[in-house]
Design a protein around this motif. Structure first.
Motif, PDB file in Angstrom:
ATOM      1  N   GLY A  29     -42.219   2.590 -59.630  1.00 49.00           N
ATOM      2  CA  GLY A  29     -41.076   3.423 -59.626  1.00 49.00           C
ATOM      3  C   GLY A  29     -41.435   4.700 -59.626  1.00 49.00           C
ATOM      4  N   ALA A  30     -42.513   5.247 -60.239  1.00 50.18           N
ATOM      5  CA  ALA A  30     -42.950   6.570 -60.265  1.00 50.18           C
ATOM      6  C   ALA A  30     -43.351   7.267 -59.124  1.00 50.18           C
ATOM      7  CB  ALA A  30     -43.988   6.646 -61.397  1.00 50.18           C
ATOM      8  N   ARG A  31     -43.064   8.588 -59.090  1.00 57.20           N
ATOM      9  CA  ARG A  31     -43.361   9.252 -57.932  1.00 57.20           C
ATOM     10  C   ARG A  31     -44.473  10.128 -58.317  1.00 57.20           C
ATOM     11  NH1 ARG A  31     -40.543   9.434 -53.219  1.00 57.20           N
ATOM     12  NH2 ARG A  31     -40.527  11.655 -52.877  1.00 57.20           N
TER      13      ARG A  31
ATOM     14  N   GLU B  42     -45.123   9.501 -48.291  1.00 60.08           N
ATOM     15  CA  GLU B  42     -44.540  10.473 -47.687  1.00 60.08           C
ATOM     16  C   GLU B  42     -45.440  11.442 -47.562  1.00 60.08           C
ATOM     17  OE1 GLU B  42     -39.918  10.557 -48.619  1.00 60.08           O
ATOM     18  OE2 GLU B  42     -40.928  10.138 -50.446  1.00 60.08           O
TER      19      GLU B  42
ATOM     20  N   THR C  63     -44.632   6.842 -53.819  1.00 56.39           N
ATOM     21  CA  THR C  63     -43.639   6.287 -54.524  1.00 56.39           C
ATOM     22  C   THR C  63     -44.515   4.713 -55.117  1.00 56.39           C
ATOM     23  OG1 THR C  63     -41.861   6.905 -53.603  1.00 56.39           O
ATOM     24  CG2 THR C  63     -41.638   4.909 -54.993  1.00 56.39           C
TER      25      THR C  63
ATOM     26  N   ILE D 102     -46.451  12.615 -51.266  1.00 56.28           N
ATOM     27  CA  ILE D 102     -46.115  11.875 -52.360  1.00 56.28           C
ATOM     28  C   ILE D 102     -45.983  10.480 -52.357  1.00 56.28           C
ATOM     29  CG2 ILE D 102     -44.159  11.681 -53.864  1.00 56.28           C
ATOM     30  CD1 ILE D 102     -43.221  14.753 -53.250  1.00 56.28           C
TER      31      ILE D 102
ATOM     32  N   GLU E 229     -40.906  19.369 -54.236  1.00 53.08           N
ATOM     33  CA  GLU E 229     -40.930  18.195 -55.133  1.00 53.08           C
ATOM     34  C   GLU E 229     -42.159  17.794 -55.664  1.00 53.08           C
ATOM     35  OE1 GLU E 229     -39.944  13.456 -55.629  1.00 53.08           O
ATOM     36  OE2 GLU E 229     -39.548  14.372 -53.877  1.00 53.08           O
TER      37      GLU E 229
ATOM     38  N   GLU F 168     -45.390   1.338 -55.870  1.00 52.14           N
ATOM     39  CA  GLU F 168     -44.933  -0.109 -55.675  1.00 52.14           C
ATOM     40  C   GLU F 168     -45.562  -0.833 -56.985  1.00 52.14           C
ATOM     41  OE1 GLU F 168     -44.856  -3.822 -53.010  1.00 52.14           O
ATOM     42  OE2 GLU F 168     -45.162  -1.699 -52.162  1.00 52.14           O
TER      43      GLU F 168
ATOM     44  N   LEU G 267     -44.380  17.208 -59.785  1.00 52.98           N
ATOM     45  CA  LEU G 267     -44.770  15.786 -60.137  1.00 52.98           C
ATOM     46  C   LEU G 267     -46.219  15.772 -60.778  1.00 52.98           C
ATOM     47  CD1 LEU G 267     -43.673  13.956 -56.951  1.00 52.98           C
ATOM     48  CD2 LEU G 267     -42.418  13.907 -58.906  1.00 52.98           C
TER      49      LEU G 267
ATOM     50  N   GLY H 114     -48.473   1.707 -53.019  1.00 50.22           N
ATOM     51  CA  GLY H 114     -47.097   2.277 -52.792  1.00 50.22           C
ATOM     52  C   GLY H 114     -47.232   3.021 -51.518  1.00 50.22           C
ATOM     53  N   LYS H 115     -46.089   3.383 -50.720  1.00 45.03           N
ATOM     54  CA  LYS H 115     -46.122   4.155 -49.586  1.00 45.03           C
ATOM     55  C   LYS H 115     -46.113   5.392 -49.942  1.00 45.03           C
ATOM     56  CE  LYS H 115     -43.383   0.659 -46.929  1.00 45.03           C
ATOM     57  NZ  LYS H 115     -42.324   0.135 -45.948  1.00 45.03           N
TER      58      LYS H 115
END
Length: 575
Positions: free
Chosen positions: A100-102, A161, A118, A116, A27, A120, A31, A158-159
């Motif tokens: 909302g964007a990654r 991953e 996300t 990645i 993914e 917030e 991006l 944002g969090k």
């Protein structure tokens, strides 16, 4: 039993996301990517490995505001330092970063995708408030300077991953994650661990205070030096780690272990001490030594200490129970020559003779090759420091001549080159303006931007040669103060920089111009010519180390003045 992580759980994101990492890796390639700078990479590494637990990403606005105002994350957990992904407005627009964007977070050193995020929120911080509340607001504070001069105007929260850990190629065996270090302690049977924070070399006094701290608490010692970003001007981490490795066998019965911390320090004093305690708790320490002026930047330009000597200890003590790690106050140790031992300074009667060597005095002895007694530091430690700190007459330096075309700076540079080569002792490099233009900057024009870029290249080359111990003689026109100051700053990271203003008057330069260049410029045949239709910002008395006017003296005299300046600073002394 090991000390539980801050917040209860160790947020090792790489371990947690292991089943998804292959999917996330695919993914990430699709991006938009943010390429992380050095400080962001340090923060990213400690977010990924759990060193910043309970953080799971860069701070949202709620977390940021809570930390700045109250030392609290939005969930109520204690946290004292903002950990933010700062970006410029143009980059945010170009990458389409919005809630909302990654987005992929990428390592600038090898283009590897690390995770990645996300998004917030995207928010504009009140930097003035952050500087005041977190660092005390002193404009001379390095973190305040960094905040206003080097960070982007927006923060993205944002969090994250995780896809992969950062790749290191130095001291790999000493780079433990919190989970790995906890496991290491468990294998050794260590249940009580005193962590020692350092960004400087360690000597006998440091060994004595850490041994005392461990013995008084029936614990072991974790030497946990910072190898990310420290205070500008600090000794490089390669030298420091070699010192720690040399010192380690001097601890009794395997008492101590060494592990490296990839932290970007902010030199935030009280706030930083709380932060350091949280990090050490996450790495499994049960005790933490908090020093005098812990993680402080020292004095400001007025000579005043930015933080009080015990502000950091008071700050950590305030949150002692919540931190869940016992604070060990740093004891300043002093040497007693008559009994050949170290003891806490505040326990020594006034009539007892003591001996100490300050950091300034140590640097002087390293610079001059002076004696460093074994009572102060072990021979193996001194050997490492001498390898990285050659005596003054073996250190590199840069002489940077600036002035009008035909001012005589090139003639002085060539003559100085011959003089230094004749003396020998170090390699000498000559960077004449025209040579640099043809070999390094042939694509550049003569706009202010291009001129500054040309000087930046000269500064970079000079800094690398200076670091390698060479004498560098640079002689560009360098008409703008900003670029000359930048060149000085980059060179002075590694050695001495001398600005020589060849202040031969423009009228004399033009009158003695045998190539007719000024005449062509006056006729408009050459555009953007310094002194004719382009400005020259003459160095101030504060900026220039030496001023020479070849309308009043000759090249031989000018070179002699430069040589005397270098000799007075010990750079040309013979062994």
């Amino acid at each position: 039993m090991a000390n539980p992580p801050h917040g209860g759980d160790l947020k090792d994101l790489v371990a947690r996301d292991a089943p998804r990492r292959k999917e996330l890796s695919a993914e990430a390639e699709k991006l938009q990517a943010v390429v992380l700078n050095d400080r962001q990479l340090c923060d990213m590494e400690l977010i990924l490995n759990g060193g910043f637990s309970p953080l799971e990403g860069f701070m949202s606005e709620k977390d940021y505001n809570g930390v700045v105002e109250k030392n609290r994350l939005a969930d109520g957990n204690l946290f004292s330092m903002p950990i933010c992904l700062d970006l410029g407005e143009e980059e945010i627009k170009e990458l389409g970063i919005k809630p909302g964007a990654r987005i992929t977070l990428r390592d600038s050193r090898d283009d590897r995708n690390l995770g990645i995020m996300t998004v917030e929120d995207v928010y504009k911080p009140d930097k003035k408030n952050e500087a005041e509340k977190v660092f005390g607001g002193d404009p001379d504070h390095p973190a305040v300077k960094f905040l206003f001069n080097q960070t982007g105007e927006y923060y993205v929260g944002g969090k994250i991953e995780a896809i992969d850990r950062l790749m290191h190629y130095d001291y790999v065996a000493l780079r433990y994650t919190p989970a790995e270090l906890r496991l290491h302690f468990d294998k050794l049977g260590w249940s009580r661990v005193v962590a020692f924070q350092t960004r400087n070399p360690m000597h006998r006094a440091h060994r004595e205070l850490t041994v005392r701290a461990a013995r008084s608490r029936q614990a072991n010692v974790l030497i946990h030096p910072v190898v990310g970003m420290t205070k500008p001007g600090d000794i490089d981490h390669f030298t420091r780690v070699r010192v720690y490795q040399a010192l380690l066998p001097r601890y009794p019965n395997g008492m101590a272990a060494l592990a490296l911390l990839p932290l970007a320090m902010r030199m935030g004093g009280p706030r930083e001490a709380i932060w350091h305690a949280i990090i050490r708790k996450n790495y499994g320490a049960t005790h933490f030594i908090v020093g005098r002026d812990h993680a402080g930047p020292g004095k400001n330009s007025k000579g005043d200490e930015i933080y009080g000597p015990y502000d950091a200890q008071y700050a950590v003590e305030k949150y002692r129970e919540e931190l869940g790690i016992e604070v060990v106050p740093f004891q300043q140790m002093t040497y007693l020559p008559d009994s050949d031992e170290y003891t806490p300074k505040d326990e020594v009667p006034k009539e007892i003779k003591t001996a100490d060597i300050s950091g300034t005095e140590l640097r002087r002895r390293l610079r001059t090759g002076g004696d460093i007694p074994e009572w102060f530091s072990y021979p193996e430690v001194v050997r490492v420091l001498r390898e990285s700190h050659p005596p003054r007459n073996k250190q590199g330096f840069t002489v940077f001549l600036t002035g009008f075309t035909n001012s005589g700076k090139d003639a002085i540079a060539r003559a100085l080159n011959v003089t230094l080569n004749q003396q020998g002792g170090r390699s000498v490099t000559l960077l004449l303006g025209e040579t640099v233009r043809s070999e390094l900057s042939s694509e550049l024009g003569f706009s202010q931007e291009d001129r500054n870029r040309n000087i930046a290249r000269i500064g970079f080359v000079a800094s690398e040669l200076t670091k390698a111990g060479s004498a560098v003689i640079a002689a560009p026109i360098a008409p703008f103060e900003k670029s000359r100051v930048a060149a000085r700053e980059i060179v002075e990271k590694y050695g001495s920089f001398y600005l020589v203003h060849v202040a031969t008057p423009l009228e004399f330069c033009e009158k003695t111009d045998k190539r007719g260049i000024y005449a062509k410029a006056r006729k408009g045949e050459i555009k953007g010519f310094t002194g004719v239709d382009d400005p020259y910002e003459a160095p101030s008395g504060k900026e220039a180390n030496l001023v020479i006017d070849l309308s009043k003296e000759n090249v031989r005299t000018a070179v002699h003045q430069i040589v005397l300046m270098l000799e007075s600073d010990g750079l040309l002394d013979q062994l």
